[in-house]
Design a protein around this motif. Structure first.
Motif, PDB file in Angstrom:
ATOM      1  N   GLN A   1       1.032  -1.508  -0.313  1.00  0.00           N
ATOM      2  CA  GLN A   1       0.429   0.398  -0.142  1.00  0.00           C
ATOM      3  C   GLN A   1       0.500   1.431   0.075  1.00  0.00           C
ATOM      4  OE1 GLN A   1      -3.420   0.041  -0.609  1.00  0.00           O
ATOM      5  NE2 GLN A   1      -3.137  -1.835  -0.669  1.00  0.00           N
TER       6      GLN A   1
ATOM      7  N   TRP B   1       0.966   4.311  -2.867  1.00  0.00           N
ATOM      8  CA  TRP B   1       0.908   5.510  -2.708  1.00  0.00           C
ATOM      9  C   TRP B   1       1.840   6.443  -3.015  1.00  0.00           C
ATOM     10  CZ3 TRP B   1       3.421   8.673   0.850  1.00  0.00           C
ATOM     11  CH2 TRP B   1       2.493  10.080   1.233  1.00  0.00           C
ATOM     12  N   THR B   2       3.503   6.238  -2.508  1.00  0.00           N
ATOM     13  CA  THR B   2       4.222   6.621  -3.031  1.00  0.00           C
ATOM     14  C   THR B   2       3.718   6.963  -4.192  1.00  0.00           C
ATOM     15  OG1 THR B   2       5.805   6.025  -1.297  1.00  0.00           O
ATOM     16  CG2 THR B   2       7.067   6.934  -3.193  1.00  0.00           C
TER      17      THR B   2
ATOM     18  N   SER C   1       1.690   6.909  -6.487  1.00  0.00           N
ATOM     19  CA  SER C   1       0.786   7.905  -7.165  1.00  0.00           C
ATOM     20  C   SER C   1       1.374   9.173  -6.773  1.00  0.00           C
ATOM     21  CB  SER C   1      -0.423   7.859  -6.189  1.00  0.00           C
ATOM     22  OG  SER C   1      -0.295   8.033  -5.084  1.00  0.00           O
TER      23      SER C   1
ATOM     24  N   PRO D   1      -3.618  11.141  -4.721  1.00  0.00           N
ATOM     25  CA  PRO D   1      -3.254  10.036  -4.218  1.00  0.00           C
ATOM     26  C   PRO D   1      -5.124   8.694  -3.987  1.00  0.00           C
ATOM     27  CG  PRO D   1      -1.378  10.683  -3.244  1.00  0.00           C
ATOM     28  CD  PRO D   1      -3.236  11.694  -3.449  1.00  0.00           C
TER      29      PRO D   1
ATOM     30  N   SER E   1      -5.587   6.590  -2.616  1.00  0.00           N
ATOM     31  CA  SER E   1      -5.595   6.075  -0.673  1.00  0.00           C
ATOM     32  C   SER E   1      -4.862   6.477  -0.389  1.00  0.00           C
ATOM     33  CB  SER E   1      -5.666   4.679  -0.303  1.00  0.00           C
ATOM     34  OG  SER E   1      -4.243   4.309  -1.040  1.00  0.00           O
TER      35      SER E   1
ATOM     36  N   ARG F   1      -1.920   7.580   2.712  1.00  0.00           N
ATOM     37  CA  ARG F   1      -0.655   7.533   3.363  1.00  0.00           C
ATOM     38  C   ARG F   1      -1.224   6.367   4.298  1.00  0.00           C
ATOM     39  NH1 ARG F   1       2.492   8.403   7.202  1.00  0.00           N
ATOM     40  NH2 ARG F   1       5.123   8.043   7.114  1.00  0.00           N
TER      41      ARG F   1
END
Length: 343
Positions: free
Chosen positions: A44, A48-49, A51, A58, A60, A62
């Motif tokens: 996850q 996230w990184t 995105s 993002p 979702s 962090r």
């Protein structure tokens, strides 16, 4: 005792032992659950990184628990709180997780190491695999083992000196820098694109753990060294009942820290992991137990519940205080990433 119906004589019958939960099972289940959680967490966080490389928001938020992989930054956050009386808004969860680990050492020995830490099951699995394939593991001579164990304390001293002996202006400059604020992303990139030196070090450490049981935890882990020192003040510890002990030596032989459990009434050592391996392998019920204040027996299931409850309580407290989540907007993190690339 039973009575023979034919001649009235009495004789003893062996009662079948009542089934009980294997002491190691709760630890294995907790370890497996955390490993699955860590795997999900890393995936996850990587998504996230990635995105952040785009211009849109993002998909979702962090995953805040990734801060658990930043113990150094957690110590810095605790020092900032002690020095200023305020909780720094970036990587606040790291400070809460480190605080929970420190409290767990005071209350439950090094349960964090053997139940929660992702390195412990990997190291434990490697030396058990080595023992199975080679028929044995290797133990350095006592003088060499004692010398090697000093390395983790030297590393710990170096880290504590850097964290707690900074002036407040230096501390403020560090927490405001990208080195602290992007520590999670920098760590991810470090393992996503490891150098040849990094890969060589990982192979050497894995080989050491394959040949010597718990080599990383025993000789090099500064986090474990800190928790071990705090665990000396814990009221919880492994106890041996000499009235029930049959002196078979299995408790000492199975201890991953090579502690002489059979020769102790209570194990007082910073090396004890509270892993229940000595309790599990003892053939005399009740001879080796984990106790609080030498009185209250703590079964492994209860130990796991207490440990998980401590971390859950710290999580809930951080959320209730509004200090768990990172307050930075994605645009701010993107700007910091650009600045980091330019350095």
């Amino acid at each position: 005792m039973s009575i023979n119906k034919e001649n009235g004589s009495r004789y003893h019958t062996r009662q079948r032992p009542s089934p009980r939960l294997p002491p190691m099972l709760p630890r294995y289940l907790v370890q497996a659950g955390f490993l699955v959680f860590y795997g999900w967490l890393i995936v996850q966080f990587a998504l996230w990184t990635a995105s952040l490389q785009t211009t849109g928001p993002p998909p979702s938020p962090r995953p805040v628990a990734i801060d658990g992989f930043l113990p150094y930054n957690g110590l810095v956050g605790l020092q900032y709180w002690l020095a200023s009386g305020e909780w720094y808004p970036v990587h606040g969860a790291a400070a809460f997780i480190v605080l929970a680990a420190l409290l767990s050492a005071l209350l439950l020995k090094r349960g964090f190491c053997s139940w929660v830490c992702p390195v412990f099951p990997l190291s434990e699995g490697l030396w058990r695999l080595g023992e199975k394939l080679m028929g044995r593991t290797f133990a350095p001579p006592f003088w060499l083992d004692l010398f090697l164990r000093t390395f983790k304390y030297l590393l710990l001293g170096f880290i504590l000196q850097r964290v707690f002996f900074m002036s407040f202006p230096q501390l403020q400059a560090y927490v405001d820098s990208s080195r602290h604020q992007l520590a999670d992303i920098r760590l991810l990139h470090f393992f996503q694109s490891p150098s040849t030196t990094t890969l060589l070090v990982i192979v050497l450490l894995a080989t050491a753990c394959f040949c010597i049981q718990m080599a990383w935890c025993r000789y090099l882990c500064p986090y474990g060294a800190l928790l071990g020192l705090l665990s000396l003040f814990s009221l919880v510890g492994v106890c041996r009942d000499p009235r029930r002990c049959i002196r078979c030596g299995l408790c000492s032989a199975k201890c991953p820290a090579w502690l002489p459990v059979m020769h102790k009434l209570r194990v007082r050592s910073p090396e004890c992991f509270a892993c229940y391996r000595c309790v599990h392998n003892c053939p005399a019920p009740g001879a080796v137990t984990l106790r609080a204040a030498r009185r209250l027996v703590i079964p492994s299931l209860l130990f796991g519940i207490l440990l998980l409850s401590l971390f859950a309580a710290m999580d809930l407290y951080g959320r209730f205080e509004g200090r768990w989540h990172d307050e930075r907007a994605p645009q701010e993190i993107r700007r910091q990433m650009v600045e980091l690339k330019q350095e």
